[in-house]
Every structure is written in structure tokens, then in C-alpha cells.
Enzyme design. Structure first.
Site, PDB file in Angstrom:
ATOM      1  CG  ASP A 142      40.728  40.532  37.902  1.00  0.00           C
ATOM      2  OD1 ASP A 142      40.274  40.122  38.978  1.00  0.00           O
ATOM      3  OD2 ASP A 142      41.135  39.781  36.988  1.00  0.00           O
TER       4      ASP A 142
ATOM      5  CG  ASP B  79      41.415  38.309  32.833  1.00  0.00           C
ATOM      6  OD1 ASP B  79      41.082  38.610  33.999  1.00  0.00           O
ATOM      7  OD2 ASP B  79      41.810  37.169  32.520  1.00  0.00           O
TER       8      ASP B  79
ATOM      9  CG  ASP C 179      37.441  40.985  36.001  1.00  0.00           C
ATOM     10  OD1 ASP C 179      37.354  41.028  37.242  1.00  0.00           O
ATOM     11  OD2 ASP C 179      38.351  40.397  35.409  1.00  0.00           O
TER      12      ASP C 179
END
Length: 690
Positions: free
Chosen positions: A378, A576, A580
């Protein structure tokens, strides 16, 4: 075939009697222990702690008394029997129950292995103790049975303590949903539970409040932080007819919105379903020891029975002799060390990981991490810091950069916008004194207009400059270069003259680029997956050397991208945020950043405590080292025992009159166990990537 969500064993749905339904989805279990762990994890964990203390409290004295007889009144073997029997049938009952559950489905598992091995040792020792004439001079193995059960339960306890449960992740996601909503009813405002909001209701959201449900703005305007859902690093301006997402944070303005999705249809609820679906459908790796035991245990029992039958029916030996052959084969083949081959390596491996800032939640993640072929990162909050900061101060003409920064900070002094906060923070870092402006006016979606004395200060984007007729022709090339680099540019003007520009961007975390290079050197493909726009994503990827970027992706789409990449590949995901969570759950190995949301940490199988992305490399290398140790342990666990099975079966007896001495069996079991533990402890030499 379904898979047990706790232990990963295959379960035939047509024959399974142990199952549980959660939110309309049915889960199947191989044993009652797994079912209890799933339904009541805290109760099962408490019981496991009690059993661990109980078995160690009796098992350790059994070991000491075996080698140092010191208790009076009763013979030593009787004391050993009294100490070990509760361990065998109280602490060890879970293994008998697991064996029974497995046999009902015509399968064997680790419980079968432990139950057969320890039972053989206990039964033989009991016969030697109370019927010494049957096996004259026989040795007892009470300590072996008791300690093996104690150690395996201890290993199970450590694994359960480290593993996050699906229910925790789902509960934390649900906690993000606001409890109450302010809706317009009968000409006024009314506070109602969010569950009572209906499609079409108009709700009010004030600054600092979380948006209750998904909707469309019907009046007002604001800046909304929706990074938790979309991954966008900067707040998004919302005005008439713009969509807003439930559970995201309203930053500055007040607005009214009409509800479009409520209850199970909201984006957050869909994320919850995606996390649950991915976690339940992910195929947990079956323990190598289970695979070995599925063949080894039935084979050993067959050899023991056939050997005894041959000596009794063909060799015409007494029944006692045939029974001795049967017991000897079981004892010498008893791969007791196999029961601790995997747990000991996992305990040392996970401990070493925690020591180096890598929290690994269970053996399945250690087992899968070493197979990762593709790592997906990410962007916001993972590769980057997740908050804007000033990167460039550009001057037009003869103005000083500090003067530009000071003037911009004065204009933003009354602003609560994150971009303004970044400018003020940059000015304060340089020790610049920032007086308050005489007047301040926010221009939503454009910037701010302020005044200081007779000076009018404009700070914002091109729309603001056009409205006040500020010419940018001479500075256009500089501005475009900054924008192409993925930065947000704010132009500073005094009256109708442009003085300079300040670029703000989400900057890279320390060691991000190094981590990417280390992974690429290991032959692992690195991909960046983000909900942010393509221009910003590509600007970040260029700095990191990441060749493949997938941008403008929503949370549900992230999980779908992972699913597509998993066709033929083992995929790891590093993230995080709440957005996600579905992708972390869908990935073969989800790796969460320790400073991220609780949901991400609960969903990920590995957590990076120190927020250092080089620890992704450490986790993979540690996985490879641990799996090597497990394979070595599986060899040492039964190599000696297997080699002596023919001797125990009496192959040498017709030629040399040699039967296996039970002392040799004890030596083989002890030596294999010591080998396994010692080999696992060598993992302490592991050094991290950093």
C-alpha cells in the site's frame, strides 16, 4: 472439502458433525477443541493456560523422580504412575478426543500421533509397574509420556497467545461505525441510532464527527478525511452532489447529506464482509507433522500388529513374546519428538522475530512467508508517512524563500486544513515567527484569502488565482514540473502578482527504497497498490524503483487484485489502514505496519512493530530459516526410531537372538527429542536484514 479455520485440516462437509454458523457462513471443524477455540477463544485460552500449568507441575517432578528416586513409602514406579496418569488422561484428554474426531472421518492428525505414542509408553510402563512378571526387568517411560504432553500443550499455548482471531478484527471494524446519527425529522434535528437511518433520510455532519452512513451531499461543503477507506493521503473537498462514505471523518465544514446506503450495504459493512470472507476462504497451510503422521502413524500400527501376529501365529511364540514385540515396535517407533518438531522451531522463530520487531502470529504465516513470490505495498502510511509535509518552496522574482514561507504561514494561521498545518509546521521548524493575519477567509476547494496590514494574501490553487486575475504565465513551467512529480502546489500571491509557490506532498518513509531493493534482489516482484490517483502513485513509484503500479483502487477492488495475482503465485500484502484490511486478509501472508490501525494489525498475520519496511525482508528470511529447521527436525524426530523398527520387530532374533532392549528405545526417543530442541535453538543465531 472445507478446511478447519483453526488448525487448517481438511474436513468433509458431508460427514462433519462439528460446525458453527457466523453471519450466514458455515465453518467446519475437525475436533471439539478447534470448535471451542473458534466459538469461545478466551475460554479455551484460559483452559489451555490451566492445563499447561497442571501438566508441567506434574510432568517435571515425574522427570526428576525417574532419575533421582527420593520419595518413601511407595516404590518409585508407583509414584511415577500416580504423577503421570493425571497428565495422560486429564491434560492429554484433548488428544484422545482429537484422535476420535479424526478417526470418525477416516483420517489421522497430530492428535493421533500424540495419543498413540504417549499411550504406548504409558501402557507399557503401567504393565511393567503392576505386572512385572510379564516384562521382567522392563524400564518405565512415564516421564516421556507426561513431558511430551506438557511440552505440546505449552507450544499450543504460545501459538494461541500470538495468533490474532478473526473475531477481533471483525469487532474492531464494527467499532468504527458511529453509534448515533443526526437526521432531519419533522422540520428539526433528531439523534437516532445509526441502525435506524433509512435510505433517503437527510443527515447532518458537523466538524470532527464521523459520517454515519454512505450518502450524497445536498447542502454545505467540507473537507473529509477518507484515507481509512480509499487510501488518499490528503482530505477530499466535498460539495453539492459529492459522495461521502460512512465512518470517514469530517474535518472542517458542516454539511447535510441524503443517505444512499445503510446497514449491510454501506462501504464499511462491505469491507467487514470482505475481511471475513477472505479469512475464512484462505487455505491455512497444513502442518508438515500432520502430513507425516497421516502416513507414519497408520504404518507403524500396521507394522506392530503384523509383527506380533507373525511371531504368534507363524513363529509359534508365546503370547507374552508377541505382545513384547508389539509394544517394542510402538515404543521405538513412537515419534514423540515429532510432536515438538514443529512447535519448538516455531516458538524459537516467532520469539526471534519479536526480538527483532517482527510479530508473527502463528506457524502458518512462518510457513507461507518463505514462499512469497510477489509483495504488494500500500502507498499511504506504508511506503509514505501518510501525512503532508512541505517539500519545495519556489520563488518568483527576487523574493526570499523564507519570506515566501512566512507569508504563506500567516495566511494559514487561522486554517485547520492539513495543507495549512504542513506549512505552519515547516515555518516553525525554521524558527520563523508567525503573526496572526488581520482577516482570514477560507475558499473551499480553492485555498485561503487573508490580509496583513494593507497587504492582501492569496494562497491556493489555479482556480483561486483565476478568480483574482493573478497571472501565472512566467511560472507555469515550474508549477507543472512540481505537479507532475505528484505534489500538491499552492500558489502565493499579493494582490494580482504571484510571489512564489509551496509544494506539499506525502513523503517517503525512511528505508522504504532500501526495503524495495532488498526484496527485488531476492527475486520477489514488488507492486504498489493504492487508492490514490495515478499521477501521485507513479511519482512515488519512480522514487522507489517500483515498476508496476495499480492506482485508483477501492478497498473491495484491492482484495480482488490480490485474488487475481494469487493465480499461480504466493502473494504477500503490506499495509496499514482499514482500507487495506480486505487485501491483508485475502493475501497468502498479510503484513501490517505496527503504527497502523488496530484492524490492519488484527487482520495481518505478521506485524512490523518498528515500522521499518526492511523488516519485511527480515520476516521472509526468518521464515526460510525456520522452515529449514522444521524439516531438519522432522528428520531427526524419527530417524533413530525408524531405523530401529526392524530390530524391535525381531528381525535379528532368529539369527543372533537379539531383541530390542527397551533402554535403546528410551535412548532413541531422548536423543531425538534433544536433537530437535537443540537444532531449533540454533535459530537464535539468526540476524535480521537491518
Amino acid at each position: 472439502m472445507a478446511k478447519d479455520p483453526i488448525c487448517g485440516m481438511f474436513v468433509d462437509e458431508t460427514k462433519a458433525t462439528l460446525k458453527s454458523e457466523v453471519r450466514g457462513r458455515v465453518y467446519y471443524f475437525c475436533s471439539e477443541a478447534c470448535l471451542r477455540t473458534f466459538e469461545r477463544p478466551q475460554v479455551e485460552l484460559r483452559n489451555l493456560k490451566i492445563l499447561t500449568v497442571f501438566s508441567l507441575a506434574l510432568g517435571v517432578p515425574t522427570l526428576l523422580l525417574t532419575y533421582f528416586p527420593m520419595l518413601p513409602v511407595l516404590p518409585t514406579n508407583v509414584w511415577l504412575f500416580l504423577l503421570s496418569t493425571p497428565v495422560q488422561f486429564v491434560a492429554g484428554w484433548r488428544f484422545y478426543r482429537g484422535t476420535y474426531d479424526a478417526l470418525k472421518m477416516f483420517a489421522t492428525n497430530m492428535d493421533t500421533l500424540i495419543a498413540v505414542g504417549t499411550s504406548a509408553a504409558w501402557i507399557y510402563s503401567t504393565v511393567v509397574t503392576f505386572f512385572p512378571n510379564i516384562f521382567p526387568g522392563g524400564e518405565v517411560y512415564f516421564d516421556t509420556a507426561a513431558l511430551i504432553i506438557a511440552l505440546i500443550i505449552l507450544g499450543k499455548l504460545f501459538e494461541d497467545l500470538a495468533r490474532g482471531r478473526t473475531s477481533d478484527a471483525i469487532r474492531k471494524l464494527m467499532d468504527l461505525q458511529p453509534r448515533m446519527a443526526t437526521v432531519l425529522r419533522e422540520g428539526g434535528e433528531a439523534k437516532i441510532p445509526v441502525e435506524q437511518v433509512q435510505v433517503g433520510d437527510v443527515f447532518v455532519v458537523r466538524p470532527g464527527e464521523n459520517i454515519p452512513v454512505d450518502g450524497i451531499v445536498v447542502s454545505g461543503r467540507s473537507s473529509v478525511d477518507q484515507s481509512m477507506i480509499t487510501g488518499e493521503s490528503l482530505p477530499v473537498e466535498k460539495t453539492l452532489n459529492d459522495e461521502v462514505i460512512g465512518a470517514t471523518l469530517n474535518k472542517t465544514g458542516m454539511f447535510q447529506a441524503r443517505a444512499t446506503k445503510v446497514g449491510a450495504d454501506t462501504t464499511l459493512s462491505q469491507i467487514i464482509d470482505l475481511v471475513q470472507e477472505a479469512q475464512s476462504s484462505r487455505a491455512p497451510i497444513q502442518r508438515l507433522a500432520d502430513v507425516v503422521s497421516s502416513y507414519f502413524v497408520p504404518g507403524v500400527i500396521a507394522i506392530a500388529l503384523s509383527s506380533a501376529a507373525l511371531w504368534f501365529f507363524v513363529g509359534k511364540t508365546p503370547f507374552n513374546f508377541a505382545l513384547l514385540i508389539f509394544i517394542s515396535v510402538l515404543i521405538i517407533a513412537c515419534p514423540c519428538a515429532l510432536g515438538i518438531a514443529t512447535p519448538t522451531a516455531i516458538m524459537v522463530g516467532t520469539g526471534k522475530g519479536a526480538e527483532n520487531g517482527v510479530l508473527i502470529k502463528g506457524g502458518e504465516y512462518l510457513e507461507k512467508a518463505q514462499k512469497i513470490e510477489t509483495i504488494i505495498f500500500d502507498k499511504t502510511g506504508t511506503l509514505t508517512r501518510g501525512m503532508p509535509s512541505v517539500t519545495d518552496v519556489i520563488t518568483f522574482g527576487n523574493h526570499d524563500s523564507n519570506e515566501i514561507l512566512k507569508t504563506a504561514a500567516i495566511a494559514e494561521k487561522g486554517s485547520e486544513h492539513p495543507l495549512g498545518e504542513a506549512i505552519i509546521e515547516a515555518a516553525e521548524a525554521k524558527g520563523i515567527e508567525i503573526p496572526a493575519p488581520d482577516s482570514f477567509e477560507a475558499a473551499p476547494g480553492e485555498g485561503v484569502v487573508a490580509s496583513r496590514g494593507n497587504e492582501r494574501i492569496l494562497l491556493g490553487n489555479r482556480k483561486l488565482m483565476e478568480r483574482y486575475h493573478v497571472k501565472l504565465v512566467a511560472s507555469e513551467d515550474k508549477l507543472r514540473a512540481l505537479e507532475e512529480d505528484g505534489k500538491t502546489v499552492m500558489i502565493l500571491a499579493d494582490g494580482d502578482a504571484a510571489l512564489g509557490a509551496i509544494a506539499v506532498a506525502d513523503t517517503l518513509k525512511e528505508h522504504s527504497a532500501e526495503a524495495v531493493k532488498l526484496l527485488q534482489r531476492m527475486g520477489i516482484e514488488v507492486i504498489m497498490l493504492t487508492g490514490d490517483n495515478e499521477r501521485t502513485a507513479k511519482a512515488i513509484s519512480r522514487k522507489l524503483g517500483i515498476g508496476r503500479v495499480i492506482s485508483d483502487v477501492l478497498p473491495g477492488q484491492k482484495a480482488e487484485v490480490i485474488r487475481e495475482l494469487q493465480e499461480g503465485k504466493v502473494v504477500g500484502m503490506v499495509g496499514d489502514g482499514i482500507n487495506d484490511a480486505p487485501a491483508l486478509a485475502q493475501a497468502d501472508v498479510g503484513i501490517a505496519i505496527g503504527s497502523g490501525t488496530d484492524v490492519a494489525k488484527e487482520t495481518g498475520g505478521i506485524v512490523l512493530i518498528k515500522e521499518d519496511l526492511r523488516d519485511v525482508v527480515t520476516a521472509i528470511r526468518l521464515s526460510k530459516s525456520t522452515m529449514r529447521k522444521i524439516k531438519q527436525n522432522l528428520f531427526w524426530a524419527f530417524a533413530y526410531n525408524t531405523a530401529l523398527i526392524p530390530v524391535a520387530a525381531g528381525v535379528l532374533y532368529p539369527f543372533y537372538g537379539v531383541l530390542l532392549n527397551p533402554i535403546l528405545a528410551a535412548f532413541a526417543m531422548a536423543f531425538s527429542s534433544v536433537s530437535v530442541v537443540s537444532n531449533s535453538l540454533l535459530l537464535r543465531r539468526f540476524r535480521p536484514a537491518t
